[in-house]
Design an enzyme around this catalytic site. Structure first.
Site, short mmCIF file in Angstrom:
data_model
loop_
_atom_site.label_atom_id
_atom_site.label_comp_id
_atom_site.label_asym_id
_atom_site.label_seq_id
_atom_site.Cartn_x
_atom_site.Cartn_y
_atom_site.Cartn_z
N VAL A 215 -27.66 -38.69 -1.83
CA VAL A 215 -27.82 -39.96 -1.12
C VAL A 215 -29.31 -40.30 -1.08
CG1 VAL A 215 -27.50 -41.21 1.05
CG2 VAL A 215 -25.78 -39.54 0.31
N GLY B 72 -22.70 -35.18 -4.49
CA GLY B 72 -23.80 -35.82 -5.20
C GLY B 72 -24.99 -35.96 -4.27
N GLY C 199 -25.17 -33.02 -1.34
CA GLY C 199 -24.01 -32.19 -1.03
C GLY C 199 -23.22 -31.95 -2.29
N SER C 200 -22.03 -31.44 -2.13
CA SER C 200 -21.19 -31.14 -3.29
C SER C 200 -20.76 -32.42 -4.00
CB SER C 200 -19.97 -30.34 -2.87
OG SER C 200 -19.25 -31.04 -1.89
N GLY D 10 -30.28 -36.92 1.30
CA GLY D 10 -29.39 -35.78 1.44
C GLY D 10 -28.75 -35.42 0.12
N LYS E 28 -25.33 -43.75 -2.40
CA LYS E 28 -24.70 -42.46 -2.70
C LYS E 28 -24.42 -42.45 -4.20
CE LYS E 28 -20.88 -39.63 -0.95
NZ LYS E 28 -19.77 -39.63 0.02
N ASP F 264 -13.24 -35.51 8.96
CA ASP F 264 -14.48 -34.74 8.83
C ASP F 264 -15.53 -35.24 9.83
OD1 ASP F 264 -16.02 -32.69 7.80
OD2 ASP F 264 -16.77 -33.86 6.10
#
Length: 181
Positions: free
Chosen positions: A30, A28, A25-26, A23, A45, A135
């Site tokens: 994974v 970094g 995202g903002s 994955g 991560k 979250d």
């Protein structure tokens, strides 16, 4: 989410080999990785430090303090080339969001009940320790190989005490209560 093969398939140092990207995202990226000493698969991560304002250190502290079967386990972290590498438990079942995307279907009522049971256990554990995740969403609920739902991504988690109150609005807008937005 389609899984892409990592750019680096050779060993990173003598103890870790990145296998594939899971994955992005903002924060970094994974990766799925092989830990040589234990011959175990881990999730790694990788976070660039130039944009970090302390969130990553807080995330690590929250993960280190958690020993709950419904929370992803933390295995360590280190700095390499201006990036922080966080080693965590790898959940083979992927996220609930990825499962729904791959099947093109929503979860059944029975599957939702099972997922919520695991999620509630994780939240009860956190709340007893005066922590809030902030979250919770399908993308942060991972499924282990033995079917256990695990809460992940403590990037916006916070500790609270009897006198503190969170005044920040943070999280994923699609998953937030309308009055918070």
């Amino acid at each position: 989410m389609a899984k892409a093969v990592a750019q680096q398939e050779k060993p990173f140092s003598p103890f870790l080999t990145l296998l594939e990207q899971l994955g992005e995202g903002s924060f970094g990226k994974v990766f799925k990785a092989l830990h040589h000493a234990s011959n175990r698969i881990l999730a790694v991560k990788i976070v660039p430090l130039e944009e970090d304002t302390g969130e990553v250190a807080r995330e690590i502290e929250h993960l280190k303090e958690c020993e709950c079967p419904n929370i992803v386990q933390y295995h360590g972290s280190f700095l390499h080339e201006e990036r922080l590498w966080i080693l965590m438990e790898f959940c083979e079942g992927s996220s609930l969001l990825d499962i729904m995307a791959a099947t093109g279907q929503c979860l059944t009522q029975q599957q939702v009940a099972a997922a919520l049971s695991g999620c509630v256990e994780a939240l009860l554990y956190l709340h007893r320790r005066h922590k809030v995740h902030r979250d919770v969403k399908a993308g942060n609920l991972l499924l282990s190989s033995d079917g256990i739902v695990k809460l992940a991504d403590f990037g916006v988690a916070a500790s609270i005490n009897n006198t503190s109150r969170r005044r920040t609005v943070i999280g994923t807008p699609f998953w937030m209560a309308p009055e918070v937005i």
